[in-house]
Design a protein around this motif. Sequence first.
Motif, PDB file in Angstrom:
ATOM      1  N   THR A  62       0.504  -1.424   0.067  1.00  0.00           N
ATOM      2  CA  THR A  62       0.288  -0.609   0.098  1.00  0.00           C
ATOM      3  C   THR A  62       0.394   1.141  -0.208  1.00  0.00           C
ATOM      4  OG1 THR A  62      -0.260  -0.012   2.817  1.00  0.00           O
ATOM      5  CG2 THR A  62      -1.563  -1.474   1.367  1.00  0.00           C
ATOM      6  N   CYS A  63       0.351   2.650  -0.503  1.00  0.00           N
ATOM      7  CA  CYS A  63       0.924   3.461  -0.555  1.00  0.00           C
ATOM      8  C   CYS A  63       0.977   3.905   1.026  1.00  0.00           C
ATOM      9  CB  CYS A  63       0.838   4.432  -1.441  1.00  0.00           C
ATOM     10  SG  CYS A  63      -0.211   4.646  -2.586  1.00  0.00           S
ATOM     11  N   ALA A  64       1.239   3.906   2.101  1.00  0.00           N
ATOM     12  CA  ALA A  64       1.468   4.323   3.792  1.00  0.00           C
ATOM     13  C   ALA A  64       2.314   2.700   3.975  1.00  0.00           C
ATOM     14  CB  ALA A  64       0.167   3.492   4.233  1.00  0.00           C
ATOM     15  N   ASP A  65       2.453   1.561   2.984  1.00  0.00           N
ATOM     16  CA  ASP A  65       3.974   1.238   3.169  1.00  0.00           C
ATOM     17  C   ASP A  65       5.084   1.706   2.351  1.00  0.00           C
ATOM     18  OD1 ASP A  65       2.408  -1.611   4.488  1.00  0.00           O
ATOM     19  OD2 ASP A  65       1.673  -1.949   2.846  1.00  0.00           O
ATOM     20  N   LEU A  82      -0.657  11.786   2.977  1.00  0.00           N
ATOM     21  CA  LEU A  82      -1.028  10.546   1.597  1.00  0.00           C
ATOM     22  C   LEU A  82      -2.639  11.110   1.515  1.00  0.00           C
ATOM     23  CD1 LEU A  82      -0.648   8.100  -0.130  1.00  0.00           C
ATOM     24  CD2 LEU A  82      -1.635   6.790   1.970  1.00  0.00           C
ATOM     25  N   THR A  83      -2.993  11.754  -0.024  1.00  0.00           N
ATOM     26  CA  THR A  83      -4.363  12.417  -0.570  1.00  0.00           C
ATOM     27  C   THR A  83      -4.484  11.223  -1.889  1.00  0.00           C
ATOM     28  OG1 THR A  83      -2.544  13.059  -1.906  1.00  0.00           O
ATOM     29  CG2 THR A  83      -3.181  14.873   0.007  1.00  0.00           C
ATOM     30  N   VAL A  84      -3.711  11.095  -2.305  1.00  0.00           N
ATOM     31  CA  VAL A  84      -3.978   9.648  -3.154  1.00  0.00           C
ATOM     32  C   VAL A  84      -3.551   7.915  -2.765  1.00  0.00           C
ATOM     33  CG1 VAL A  84      -4.201   9.243  -5.123  1.00  0.00           C
ATOM     34  CG2 VAL A  84      -4.262  11.576  -4.932  1.00  0.00           C
ATOM     35  N   ASP A  85      -4.042   7.204  -2.221  1.00  0.00           N
ATOM     36  CA  ASP A  85      -3.106   6.211  -2.379  1.00  0.00           C
ATOM     37  C   ASP A  85      -3.533   5.086  -3.255  1.00  0.00           C
ATOM     38  OD1 ASP A  85      -5.833   5.192  -2.146  1.00  0.00           O
ATOM     39  OD2 ASP A  85      -6.387   4.644   0.054  1.00  0.00           O
TER      40      ASP A  85
END
Length: 386
Positions: A62-65, A82-85
Amino acid sequence: MSLSSKSFLGLPVLAVAVAVALVLVGCVPQPTPATSDAATPTATSSPTPAAAALPTPTLPVTCADVLTDQAASDILQTPVQLTVDEAGIRGIDTIADRQAGLLTCVWGGESKTDNGWDDTIDLDVLPNAAADYDAGVWKVDDGATPYTVGDLSECLCSPVDANGQSVCAANLLLDGYWAHAYTQTSFTDGRTLASAEASMATLLDSLAATITAAGAPNTAWSRPGDAIAGTFCADPGASTGVIRDAFATPDLAAPVADESSTGPQTAAQAAEGRSGETRCAWSTAQAGYVENDRTGSVYLQIVPGGAWAFPSLLATPPAVSYMLSALTPVTVPGGYPAIAACNDANECYAMLSVGGSLLGIGGDGQPLEAFATSVGAVADAVLAAG
């Protein structure tokens, strides 16, 4: 590789202005490999047991990763989140990107110019992309400095101006994944060229660690066999006739060729090419624009098989342009599911599901009801073309 053409396509006007105004320099100098042929690795791929039901990024993270908000803020030296994942859809191009397995992430600050954040990290990761990297990065000299992580990597930053503004780009090839990152800061206190360069090195190291630890790729998505391929733009004469009739603009010129035909200069452009996305556009011979007159321009985007995204578009319409309000459901002749919007100047855009594929249509000079009628006529022709 030209940083302005490769990294700034479709990004905020502010970024382009900064990039053009400044002389770009390399970051974190490293020895340059002797030849491209020896340094270019072979693309890797893994067999997949079955096609995925819906398109997902191939890199199983994921983007958070990839980056926490704090890590992204540290890289830019200003607060962002984070605004677009990995599930975000910003427009029709991102739907094409998803079909090609692209991972897209955006971290943005509080302020925006046009459609983009003034402080931002934009990241794209494309699988099986060694050949794309070789053509779009390695064999193009823009002064970027090679870095030491991954199979190949490089970065390039602009000098930081008196207001703390800077832009950087970085590319990484590892295990067949091409990671392309673009960063921009605006009015950031304390940022220097040295700190910007160090930040890009940190970002490249983080991306390499994430890709290395990611594990087996997600299963690939296959386009439905009954979805139209979107061949409408392939016949300039026939397509121009359809557009002229649909929009009642007899002076429309022949369509411009596919905008993506110049080659994959970014990972996102390469993804759009893989998806089969088609674009064509027409403009009137008449110079200028007359409000409420049915003249102007028309452009068409077709993503073969992209109808899977329409329920998400309907539930959460994307802000396709800062000049338009959110798209809303509209009745289109032919019964095609569609969302659309027009502004006070009668500049309009619609997205609709046609034959298992997704269409984006933009045009000038019509109020919404008339535009919807024109869109329906074009949809009929696109469907007939297959």
